[in-house]
Write a protein that holds these residues in place. Structure first.
Motif, PDB file in Angstrom:
ATOM      1  N   UNK A 229      11.001  -2.626  -0.394  1.00  0.00           N
ATOM      2  CA  UNK A 229      10.406  -1.609  -1.277  1.00  0.00           C
ATOM      3  C   UNK A 229       9.749  -0.468  -0.493  1.00  0.00           C
ATOM      4  N   UNK A 230       9.294  -0.758   0.734  1.00  0.00           N
ATOM      5  CA  UNK A 230       8.740   0.328   1.558  1.00  0.00           C
ATOM      6  C   UNK A 230       9.816   1.407   1.768  1.00  0.00           C
ATOM      7  N   UNK A 231      11.055   0.983   1.948  1.00  0.00           N
ATOM      8  CA  UNK A 231      12.151   1.954   2.149  1.00  0.00           C
ATOM      9  C   UNK A 231      12.698   2.493   0.832  1.00  0.00           C
ATOM     10  N   UNK A 232      12.675   1.692  -0.226  1.00  0.00           N
ATOM     11  CA  UNK A 232      13.263   2.153  -1.494  1.00  0.00           C
ATOM     12  C   UNK A 232      12.357   3.115  -2.266  1.00  0.00           C
ATOM     13  N   UNK A 233      11.028   2.943  -2.140  1.00  0.00           N
ATOM     14  CA  UNK A 233      10.117   3.770  -2.937  1.00  0.00           C
ATOM     15  C   UNK A 233      10.290   5.277  -2.670  1.00  0.00           C
TER      16      UNK A 233
ATOM     17  N   UNK B 276      11.409   7.966  -5.489  1.00  0.00           N
ATOM     18  CA  UNK B 276      10.626   9.164  -5.816  1.00  0.00           C
ATOM     19  C   UNK B 276      11.468  10.431  -5.722  1.00  0.00           C
ATOM     20  N   UNK B 277      12.306  10.513  -4.703  1.00  0.00           N
ATOM     21  CA  UNK B 277      13.065  11.747  -4.468  1.00  0.00           C
ATOM     22  C   UNK B 277      14.323  11.843  -5.317  1.00  0.00           C
ATOM     23  N   UNK B 278      14.996  10.745  -5.553  1.00  0.00           N
ATOM     24  CA  UNK B 278      16.334  10.806  -6.162  1.00  0.00           C
ATOM     25  C   UNK B 278      16.502   9.935  -7.401  1.00  0.00           C
ATOM     26  N   UNK B 279      15.491   9.154  -7.758  1.00  0.00           N
ATOM     27  CA  UNK B 279      15.645   8.183  -8.846  1.00  0.00           C
ATOM     28  C   UNK B 279      16.449   6.998  -8.346  1.00  0.00           C
ATOM     29  N   UNK B 280      16.180   5.820  -8.910  1.00  0.00           N
ATOM     30  CA  UNK B 280      16.861   4.618  -8.424  1.00  0.00           C
ATOM     31  C   UNK B 280      17.375   3.823  -9.610  1.00  0.00           C
ATOM     32  N   UNK B 281      18.680   3.510  -9.606  1.00  0.00           N
ATOM     33  CA  UNK B 281      19.272   2.800 -10.746  1.00  0.00           C
ATOM     34  C   UNK B 281      19.540   1.334 -10.454  1.00  0.00           C
TER      35      UNK B 281
ATOM     36  N   UNK C  79       0.789  -1.238   0.000  1.00  0.00           N
ATOM     37  CA  UNK C  79       0.000   0.000   0.000  1.00  0.00           C
ATOM     38  C   UNK C  79       0.821   1.289   0.000  1.00  0.00           C
ATOM     39  N   UNK C  80       1.994   1.298   0.625  1.00  0.00           N
ATOM     40  CA  UNK C  80       2.834   2.508   0.633  1.00  0.00           C
ATOM     41  C   UNK C  80       3.455   2.768  -0.741  1.00  0.00           C
ATOM     42  N   UNK C  81       3.456   1.769  -1.616  1.00  0.00           N
ATOM     43  CA  UNK C  81       4.185   1.900  -2.884  1.00  0.00           C
ATOM     44  C   UNK C  81       3.240   2.006  -4.085  1.00  0.00           C
ATOM     45  N   UNK C  82       2.345   1.058  -4.258  1.00  0.00           N
ATOM     46  CA  UNK C  82       1.533   1.017  -5.489  1.00  0.00           C
ATOM     47  C   UNK C  82       0.051   0.720  -5.236  1.00  0.00           C
ATOM     48  N   UNK C  83      -0.604   1.511  -4.363  1.00  0.00           N
ATOM     49  CA  UNK C  83      -2.023   1.240  -4.088  1.00  0.00           C
ATOM     50  C   UNK C  83      -2.882   1.361  -5.345  1.00  0.00           C
ATOM     51  N   UNK C  84      -2.444   2.185  -6.309  1.00  0.00           N
ATOM     52  CA  UNK C  84      -3.224   2.397  -7.535  1.00  0.00           C
ATOM     53  C   UNK C  84      -3.338   1.115  -8.362  1.00  0.00           C
ATOM     54  N   UNK C  85      -2.439   0.159  -8.136  1.00  0.00           N
ATOM     55  CA  UNK C  85      -2.486  -1.096  -8.904  1.00  0.00           C
ATOM     56  C   UNK C  85      -3.753  -1.901  -8.621  1.00  0.00           C
ATOM     57  N   UNK C  86      -4.448  -1.557  -7.513  1.00  0.00           N
ATOM     58  CA  UNK C  86      -5.637  -2.340  -7.134  1.00  0.00           C
ATOM     59  C   UNK C  86      -6.899  -1.900  -7.869  1.00  0.00           C
TER      60      UNK C  86
END
Ligand code: A2P
Length: 350
Positions: A134-138, A142-147, A109-116
């Motif tokens: 993913x709760x910590x990475x999302x 969002x703020x810095x981009x993730x590679x 829910x903290x990452x992709x609630x819209x998927x529901x």
């Protein structure tokens, strides 16, 4: 006036926590049905002080059920989830049975609630070690981009179920008593060989697959992509994982190395973003020896993050130490939180 809820696997390590999370939820609940195998039928469990008798799971168990939470293994889900959906229930499935089906949302829910939004009766709950990462990475993404992400896990034995937890306890006693141990379950109940977990980390969770990776590692790689990017084979974020079972009863720990796009990001920036993120608690003060520990995370719903520091060799790269109760945020709480979000979004019909 409230939902009629069924818990499948109610007697298990996760199922008992699902009952507890349902006691704490804001979701309106009219009734709870507790289901397991015939082995536990007749056993009595408590829900909000009320005694409920465990029943054997059958297709008819799902009649007049609005919400069914499954955590009884992939085989049970494959057999009974369609029966529940057919009878009008919305299912939150905590097994791997449907996670990779492109039509089925895999949700944190903290990452992709819209998927529901367009769900067709089944929402999959991701693997425990993936969820807390993913709760910590999302928020960082969002703020810095993730590679790129390179994770090594230190996973608790309860992730393998109640019988594995019993095995850890028995073996630990045996080792302390100088007796022989006789492993039967870990590292993977269905695999050919079994090894001692007491006082002995095992670099195998689930069975081996291609290229020397275990299925747990495969899940972390592909579920992370599906949750954060929408597609399991998306290469927009590179992910690799090493999963290790450690002799800890409850709460997974993870060392996460990650590379961001924004080359100006600092460890302080990351701490600030995480301290404002939903579901994350930053515990990071080396001067006072403050960092997340498994024993402190047990029974909590949050993901605890500390040891946030820049990599000394690679620019734009960082490390963090991430700890959470694998039975709660990794399983029971994430499932009930999904149900709460479905309810809030009007996607769970009464
Ligand atoms: P039971 O107590 O009857 O064995 P864990 O993850 O801790 O191993 O728990 C697994 C859960 O799944 C338990 O509640 C267990 O019930 C349940 N379970 C196992 N097999 C089945 C089955 N065939 N049908 C329904 N529930 C099952």
């Amino acid at each position: 006036s409230g939902y009629r809820v069924a818990v499948v696997g109610a007697t298990g390590a996760v199922g008992t926590r699902m009952i507890q999370m349902l006691e704490e939820t804001s979701l309106p609940i009219e009734s709870v049905r507790l289901l397991a195998s015939s082995r536990s039928a007749g056993k009595q469990l408590k829900f909000n002080g009320q005694t409920i008798t465990v029943e054997e799971t059958t297709p008819e168990s799902f009649e007049e059920v609005d919400l069914a939470l499954f955590s009884a293994g992939g085989g049970v889900s494959k057999q009974f989830v369609p029966e529940a959906v057919k009878r009008g229930a919305v299912v939150v499935d905590n097994t791997s049975a449907f996670r990779m089906d492109p039509k089925i949302p895999l949700v944190v829910p903290e990452v992709n609630p819209e998927a529901m939004e367009n769900h067709q009766g089944i929402i999959a709950n991701p693997n425990c070690s993936t969820i807390q990462m993913v709760v910590a990475l999302e928020p960082i993404k969002k703020a810095f981009g993730l590679k790129q992400v390179v994770v090594t896990t230190f996973q608790a034995v309860s992730g393998a179920g109640q019988r594995a937890l019993n095995e850890l306890e028995e073996e630990s006693q045996e080792v302390l008593n100088n007796e022989a141990v006789d492993p039967q379950i870990l590292p993977a109940a269905g695999d050919k060989k079994h090894y001692q977990i007491a006082f002995n980390p095992l670099p195998q969770i689930d069975v081996f697959e291609d290229e020397g990776y275990t299925h747990e590692e495969w899940k972390m790689i592909h579920e992370t992509k599906k949750i954060m990017l929408g597609e399991m084979n998306d290469s927009a974020i590179k992910v690799t994982a090493t999963c290790v079972r450690v002799p800890v009863p409850v709460a997974h720990s993870e060392e996460v190395y990650f590379e961001v796009e924004d080359q100006n990001a600092t460890a302080d920036d990351i701490r600030r973003v995480l301290s404002e993120a939903d579901g994350v608690v930053v515990q990071d003060d080396p001067e006072h020896q403050i960092y997340p520990q498994a024993v402190n995370a047990v029974g909590k719903k949050d993901v605890f993050v500390g040891r946030i520091r820049p990599d000394q060799e690679n620019e734009g790269s960082f490390h963090m130490w991430n700890v959470s109760d694998n039975l709660l945020k990794g399983a029971a709480w994430n499932s009930v939180e999904i149900a709460e979000k479905l309810h809030e979004q009007g996607l769970l019909h009464l």
